[in-house]
Write an enzyme that holds these catalytic residues in place. Structure first.
Site, PDB file in Angstrom:
ATOM      1  N   ASN A 123       5.930   5.212   6.260  1.00 58.56           N
ATOM      2  CA  ASN A 123       4.807   4.529   6.898  1.00 58.56           C
ATOM      3  C   ASN A 123       5.097   3.031   6.998  1.00 58.56           C
ATOM      4  O   ASN A 123       5.236   2.360   5.985  1.00 58.56           O
ATOM      5  CB  ASN A 123       3.537   4.770   6.066  1.00 58.56           C
ATOM      6  CG  ASN A 123       2.368   3.918   6.506  1.00 58.56           C
ATOM      7  OD1 ASN A 123       2.290   3.475   7.637  1.00 58.56           O
ATOM      8  ND2 ASN A 123       1.441   3.689   5.584  1.00 58.56           N
ATOM      9  N   HIS A 132      -1.912   5.148   0.777  1.00 55.84           N
ATOM     10  CA  HIS A 132      -2.357   5.158  -0.622  1.00 55.84           C
ATOM     11  C   HIS A 132      -3.439   6.210  -0.858  1.00 55.84           C
ATOM     12  O   HIS A 132      -3.701   6.578  -1.994  1.00 55.84           O
ATOM     13  CB  HIS A 132      -2.848   3.765  -1.050  1.00 55.84           C
ATOM     14  CG  HIS A 132      -4.020   3.269  -0.272  1.00 55.84           C
ATOM     15  ND1 HIS A 132      -3.890   2.633   0.953  1.00 55.84           N
ATOM     16  CD2 HIS A 132      -5.347   3.301  -0.535  1.00 55.84           C
ATOM     17  CE1 HIS A 132      -5.084   2.299   1.406  1.00 55.84           C
ATOM     18  NE2 HIS A 132      -5.996   2.699   0.516  1.00 55.84           N
ATOM     19  N   GLU A 158     -11.607   0.904  -3.185  1.00 57.49           N
ATOM     20  CA  GLU A 158     -12.340   1.678  -2.185  1.00 57.49           C
ATOM     21  C   GLU A 158     -13.443   2.519  -2.812  1.00 57.49           C
ATOM     22  O   GLU A 158     -14.541   2.640  -2.260  1.00 57.49           O
ATOM     23  CB  GLU A 158     -11.374   2.554  -1.387  1.00 57.49           C
ATOM     24  CG  GLU A 158     -10.447   1.727  -0.503  1.00 57.49           C
ATOM     25  CD  GLU A 158      -9.533   2.576   0.367  1.00 57.49           C
ATOM     26  OE1 GLU A 158      -9.708   3.819   0.419  1.00 57.49           O
ATOM     27  OE2 GLU A 158      -8.648   1.987   1.012  1.00 57.49           O
TER      28      GLU A 158
END
Length: 164
Positions: A123, A132, A158
């Site tokens: 990526n 991730h 997150e």
């Protein structure tokens, strides 16, 4: 990744909570995001473009917890399979994770979990294509270019913002 990497366009460096990131504009979109000094030598002119400034602003908002999705145009270079995997990664909702097997199912190659892992490893757009968010089958954290502690920090950020 080691050795020399030639990237067209310009690179802008920004300090972030996970290190100094290089943001490369190839004239079509953001084509590469990397941690400065992590094994790759970049032969690209340094300087800000409107696109790298936009990307840097969105990254700053992401790390501040004010951005859950990116709008900057992306221009990752890879095979058709890699492109499909990277799109599937961008479709993982903020604050959630998927396994390699689940991504393989999503791209129509249910037996290709290892190939998904390789595409994930390649990526070129760290954070903008959220590799991730991919974990092992049992939910365990697996390899990440910046190290598992950084992966853990991104997932924790997150989860905290999304209330998870």
């Amino acid at each position: 990744m080691s050795g020399e990497k030639r990237a067209p366009g310009r690179v802008l460096y920004r300090d972030t909570p996970i290190g100094t990131l290089g943001l490369v504009d190839d004239g079509q979109g953001l084509s590469w995001v990397f941690v400065r000094g992590k094994g790759a030598f970049l032969e690209t002119e340094e300087g800000e473009t409107p696109l790298t400034a936009w990307a840097a602003a969105e990254l700053e908002e992401y790390f501040a917890g004010a951005r859950r999705a990116f709008s900057v145009p992306l221009s990752p270079h890879g095979t058709q399979f890699q492109q499909a995997v990277w799109q599937a990664l961008r479709d993982i909702p903020y604050g959630q994770t998927r396994s390699y097997g689940e991504i393989a199912e999503l791209v129509g190659r249910p037996r290709a979990a290892r190939a998904v892992g390789m595409a994930n490893h390649r990526n070129p757009l760290l954070i903008f294509t959220p590799c991730h968010r991919v974990v092992g089958k049992n939910g365990a954290l697996t390899g990440f270019a910046c190290g598992l502690e950084v992966k853990r920090r991104l997932l924790r950020l997150e989860a905290e913002i999304s209330g998870g």
